[in-house]
Each structure stands twice: as C-alpha cells, then as structure tokens.
Design a protein around this motif. Sequence first.
Motif, PDB file in Angstrom:
ATOM      1  N   ASP A  54     -17.975  47.459  52.309  1.00 16.19           N
ATOM      2  CA  ASP A  54     -16.912  46.555  51.892  1.00 16.19           C
ATOM      3  C   ASP A  54     -17.113  45.150  52.459  1.00 16.19           C
ATOM      4  O   ASP A  54     -16.798  44.163  51.799  1.00 16.19           O
ATOM      5  CB  ASP A  54     -15.547  47.102  52.302  1.00 16.19           C
ATOM      6  CG  ASP A  54     -15.151  48.319  51.495  1.00 16.19           C
ATOM      7  OD1 ASP A  54     -15.609  48.441  50.344  1.00 16.19           O
ATOM      8  OD2 ASP A  54     -14.388  49.157  52.013  1.00 16.19           O
ATOM      9  N   LYS A  55     -17.637  45.057  53.674  1.00 15.15           N
ATOM     10  CA  LYS A  55     -17.943  43.739  54.233  1.00 15.15           C
ATOM     11  C   LYS A  55     -19.000  43.036  53.404  1.00 15.15           C
ATOM     12  O   LYS A  55     -18.893  41.839  53.126  1.00 15.15           O
ATOM     13  CB  LYS A  55     -18.411  43.861  55.684  1.00 15.15           C
ATOM     14  CG  LYS A  55     -17.305  44.125  56.666  1.00 15.15           C
ATOM     15  CD  LYS A  55     -17.845  44.200  58.075  1.00 15.15           C
ATOM     16  CE  LYS A  55     -16.745  44.585  59.050  1.00 15.15           C
ATOM     17  NZ  LYS A  55     -17.235  44.705  60.424  1.00 15.15           N
ATOM     18  N   CYS A  56     -20.032  43.785  52.995  1.00 18.11           N
ATOM     19  CA  CYS A  56     -21.066  43.192  52.132  1.00 18.11           C
ATOM     20  C   CYS A  56     -20.465  42.733  50.812  1.00 18.11           C
ATOM     21  O   CYS A  56     -20.773  41.649  50.318  1.00 18.11           O
ATOM     22  CB  CYS A  56     -22.184  44.188  51.879  1.00 18.11           C
ATOM     23  SG  CYS A  56     -23.241  44.471  53.296  1.00 18.11           S
ATOM     24  N   LYS A  57     -19.587  43.557  50.231  1.00 19.43           N
ATOM     25  CA  LYS A  57     -18.931  43.160  48.981  1.00 19.43           C
ATOM     26  C   LYS A  57     -18.108  41.895  49.181  1.00 19.43           C
ATOM     27  O   LYS A  57     -18.125  40.995  48.337  1.00 19.43           O
ATOM     28  CB  LYS A  57     -18.015  44.281  48.477  1.00 19.43           C
ATOM     29  CG  LYS A  57     -18.737  45.434  47.837  1.00 19.43           C
ATOM     30  CD  LYS A  57     -17.712  46.435  47.327  1.00 19.43           C
ATOM     31  CE  LYS A  57     -18.348  47.616  46.663  1.00 19.43           C
ATOM     32  NZ  LYS A  57     -17.325  48.568  46.164  1.00 19.43           N
ATOM     33  N   LEU A  58     -17.386  41.827  50.284  1.00 18.22           N
ATOM     34  CA  LEU A  58     -16.564  40.639  50.545  1.00 18.22           C
ATOM     35  C   LEU A  58     -17.429  39.395  50.716  1.00 18.22           C
ATOM     36  O   LEU A  58     -17.142  38.343  50.135  1.00 18.22           O
ATOM     37  CB  LEU A  58     -15.689  40.855  51.780  1.00 18.22           C
ATOM     38  CG  LEU A  58     -14.512  41.810  51.609  1.00 18.22           C
ATOM     39  CD1 LEU A  58     -13.863  42.092  52.958  1.00 18.22           C
ATOM     40  CD2 LEU A  58     -13.498  41.250  50.644  1.00 18.22           C
ATOM     41  N   TYR A  59     -18.486  39.503  51.504  1.00 18.90           N
ATOM     42  CA  TYR A  59     -19.317  38.336  51.745  1.00 18.90           C
ATOM     43  C   TYR A  59     -20.021  37.883  50.473  1.00 18.90           C
ATOM     44  O   TYR A  59     -20.123  36.684  50.199  1.00 18.90           O
ATOM     45  CB  TYR A  59     -20.316  38.603  52.867  1.00 18.90           C
ATOM     46  CG  TYR A  59     -19.655  38.758  54.220  1.00 18.90           C
ATOM     47  CD1 TYR A  59     -18.630  37.913  54.625  1.00 18.90           C
ATOM     48  CD2 TYR A  59     -20.040  39.762  55.097  1.00 18.90           C
ATOM     49  CE1 TYR A  59     -18.010  38.054  55.851  1.00 18.90           C
ATOM     50  CE2 TYR A  59     -19.426  39.913  56.329  1.00 18.90           C
ATOM     51  CZ  TYR A  59     -18.418  39.054  56.694  1.00 18.90           C
ATOM     52  OH  TYR A  59     -17.812  39.203  57.907  1.00 18.90           O
ATOM     53  N   LEU A  63     -19.607  34.414  48.462  1.00 19.67           N
ATOM     54  CA  LEU A  63     -20.773  33.632  48.062  1.00 19.67           C
ATOM     55  C   LEU A  63     -20.682  33.263  46.580  1.00 19.67           C
ATOM     56  O   LEU A  63     -20.925  32.112  46.200  1.00 19.67           O
ATOM     57  CB  LEU A  63     -22.055  34.409  48.345  1.00 19.67           C
ATOM     58  CG  LEU A  63     -23.350  33.722  47.917  1.00 19.67           C
ATOM     59  CD1 LEU A  63     -23.588  32.479  48.767  1.00 19.67           C
ATOM     60  CD2 LEU A  63     -24.517  34.683  48.031  1.00 19.67           C
ATOM     61  N   PHE A  64     -20.315  34.223  45.733  1.00 21.33           N
ATOM     62  CA  PHE A  64     -20.145  33.927  44.316  1.00 21.33           C
ATOM     63  C   PHE A  64     -19.004  32.939  44.091  1.00 21.33           C
ATOM     64  O   PHE A  64     -19.070  32.105  43.176  1.00 21.33           O
ATOM     65  CB  PHE A  64     -19.913  35.213  43.514  1.00 21.33           C
ATOM     66  CG  PHE A  64     -21.180  35.985  43.243  1.00 21.33           C
ATOM     67  CD1 PHE A  64     -22.201  35.432  42.494  1.00 21.33           C
ATOM     68  CD2 PHE A  64     -21.335  37.272  43.719  1.00 21.33           C
ATOM     69  CE1 PHE A  64     -23.363  36.130  42.233  1.00 21.33           C
ATOM     70  CE2 PHE A  64     -22.486  37.988  43.470  1.00 21.33           C
ATOM     71  CZ  PHE A  64     -23.508  37.415  42.723  1.00 21.33           C
ATOM     72  N   PHE A 118     -17.166  36.692  37.291  1.00 21.01           N
ATOM     73  CA  PHE A 118     -17.012  38.137  37.130  1.00 21.01           C
ATOM     74  C   PHE A 118     -17.385  38.862  38.411  1.00 21.01           C
ATOM     75  O   PHE A 118     -16.621  39.711  38.894  1.00 21.01           O
ATOM     76  CB  PHE A 118     -17.872  38.657  35.972  1.00 21.01           C
ATOM     77  CG  PHE A 118     -17.969  40.152  35.934  1.00 21.01           C
ATOM     78  CD1 PHE A 118     -16.914  40.908  35.452  1.00 21.01           C
ATOM     79  CD2 PHE A 118     -19.099  40.811  36.423  1.00 21.01           C
ATOM     80  CE1 PHE A 118     -16.987  42.294  35.429  1.00 21.01           C
ATOM     81  CE2 PHE A 118     -19.170  42.188  36.408  1.00 21.01           C
ATOM     82  CZ  PHE A 118     -18.115  42.936  35.911  1.00 21.01           C
ATOM     83  N   PHE A 119     -18.544  38.549  38.981  1.00 23.10           N
ATOM     84  CA  PHE A 119     -18.963  39.230  40.201  1.00 23.10           C
ATOM     85  C   PHE A 119     -18.062  38.881  41.378  1.00 23.10           C
ATOM     86  O   PHE A 119     -17.795  39.730  42.231  1.00 23.10           O
ATOM     87  CB  PHE A 119     -20.432  38.935  40.518  1.00 23.10           C
ATOM     88  CG  PHE A 119     -21.380  39.736  39.687  1.00 23.10           C
ATOM     89  CD1 PHE A 119     -21.462  41.111  39.838  1.00 23.10           C
ATOM     90  CD2 PHE A 119     -22.175  39.127  38.737  1.00 23.10           C
ATOM     91  CE1 PHE A 119     -22.322  41.865  39.066  1.00 23.10           C
ATOM     92  CE2 PHE A 119     -23.043  39.871  37.960  1.00 23.10           C
ATOM     93  CZ  PHE A 119     -23.121  41.241  38.116  1.00 23.10           C
ATOM     94  N   MET A 125     -12.115  42.213  44.537  1.00 23.45           N
ATOM     95  CA  MET A 125     -11.021  43.130  44.217  1.00 23.45           C
ATOM     96  C   MET A 125     -11.357  44.567  44.620  1.00 23.45           C
ATOM     97  O   MET A 125     -10.496  45.288  45.139  1.00 23.45           O
ATOM     98  CB  MET A 125     -10.685  43.063  42.729  1.00 23.45           C
ATOM     99  CG  MET A 125     -10.174  41.702  42.289  1.00 23.45           C
ATOM    100  SD  MET A 125      -8.755  41.128  43.213  1.00 23.45           S
ATOM    101  CE  MET A 125      -7.485  42.044  42.412  1.00 23.45           C
ATOM    102  N   SER A 126     -12.596  44.995  44.390  1.00 29.28           N
ATOM    103  CA  SER A 126     -12.946  46.368  44.776  1.00 29.28           C
ATOM    104  C   SER A 126     -12.968  46.530  46.290  1.00 29.28           C
ATOM    105  O   SER A 126     -12.486  47.539  46.816  1.00 29.28           O
ATOM    106  CB  SER A 126     -14.288  46.777  44.163  1.00 29.28           C
ATOM    107  OG  SER A 126     -15.343  46.000  44.690  1.00 29.28           O
ATOM    108  N   ALA A 127     -13.497  45.544  46.997  1.00 32.65           N
ATOM    109  CA  ALA A 127     -13.517  45.636  48.458  1.00 32.65           C
ATOM    110  C   ALA A 127     -12.112  45.583  49.039  1.00 32.65           C
ATOM    111  O   ALA A 127     -11.777  46.357  49.946  1.00 32.65           O
ATOM    112  CB  ALA A 127     -14.376  44.516  49.042  1.00 32.65           C
ATOM    113  N   SER A 128     -11.270  44.693  48.517  1.00 35.14           N
ATOM    114  CA  SER A 128      -9.905  44.603  49.053  1.00 35.14           C
ATOM    115  C   SER A 128      -9.096  45.853  48.713  1.00 35.14           C
ATOM    116  O   SER A 128      -8.251  46.269  49.500  1.00 35.14           O
ATOM    117  CB  SER A 128      -9.207  43.346  48.549  1.00 35.14           C
ATOM    118  OG  SER A 128      -9.034  43.389  47.151  1.00 35.14           O
ATOM    119  N   ALA A 129      -9.372  46.481  47.569  1.00 33.98           N
ATOM    120  CA  ALA A 129      -8.685  47.739  47.235  1.00 33.98           C
ATOM    121  C   ALA A 129      -9.102  48.845  48.192  1.00 33.98           C
ATOM    122  O   ALA A 129      -8.267  49.655  48.627  1.00 33.98           O
ATOM    123  CB  ALA A 129      -8.979  48.138  45.799  1.00 33.98           C
TER     124      ALA A 129
END
Length: 182
Positions: A54-59, A63-64, A118-119, A125-129
Amino acid sequence: MEETNINDNSTAGEDRSKILCRQVESKVEIEGQASSAAPMVSFSKLISLASGVDKCKLYFGYLFAIITGAVLPMFFFFLGPIFDSFSLETTPDEAADKIRTVCIIMFGLALGIVVTTFFQNWLLMSASANVAADLKTRYLQSILNQDNQWFDTCKDQNALASKIGKEIDLIQKGIGQKQGGI
C-alpha cells in the motif's frame, strides 16, 4: 393595561432570545473545546499504518499526481505557436501544418494526462481503501478488547459504529483522494 401586555410580550420575547443566544454561545464554546482537544495525527503516521504494498501504491499514486500536475500547464506553452501561425508572414498551408503539429502534440499530452490521472486515482483509492479497512479492523478489535467497565462509562454505545465509519472515511479521503489532488 394593553400597553403593559405589549411590554410583557416584548420582554418575554427578549428573554427568550437572550436564553437562546446563551444556549447557542455555550454550545459553540463546548464544540470549540471539543474540536481543539482532539490531537492532530501527522501524515507520516497515517502512512506508517499502511502495508508495504500500500505504501508503494501511495507513493506511485503521488508520483502520477505530480506528473499530471506538471503536464497540465504545458498546454499553455503550445497555444503560443498556434497564435503565432496566424501572422501575415505565414501562408495558410504553413499555418495549417503548424497547427496540425501542435494539435497532435496536445492530443498526446491529453492522452498522457488521462493515463496518469487514471493510475493516480486507481492507486490512491485502492491503497486508501486497504488502509481504511485495516484501520477499521484494528479500531474494532481495540474496542472489543476493552473491559466491561469501559462500556458502562461510554456515553452512547450506538454512536461507536457511526464514529468508526465517519473517522475512518475522513482518514481514507485524506490519504487518497484529497492528498492526490494537492
């Protein structure tokens, strides 16, 4: 006698308004004290509750978001050559070629923005969920691990479920959607 009745009604109305004003002022003071008493949690503390994925998704989502924010102003740089192509020195065919080239570049930028947005939204949203679901589980476990006496001191047991939902939703929006928009 009628004059005294009018005066009595007006003083009664004034008394009611004074009472209402005092009640409102006291409620505002109580709410102000309650809101100022709640400690703020740092953003790094919220991020620390996320798993490694989730940290990777957030970072990557952030970045996006940065890329999207940097590309949007580039459209204005490409509007200059379009306006310059309408000078008296250029022929209509040259102007059409310049405009076509700039439009192709702007279309590519627009596609890039669609992809990065989109990314950005999907990752954040997926990481925060995921973080919100984990926090709800931890919060509920900590409530259920309390002694029975704690539930006796709790003012409104029915409000616990709504409190969990409201607070976790705010955290979820703050980590994902709102932070990406900044």
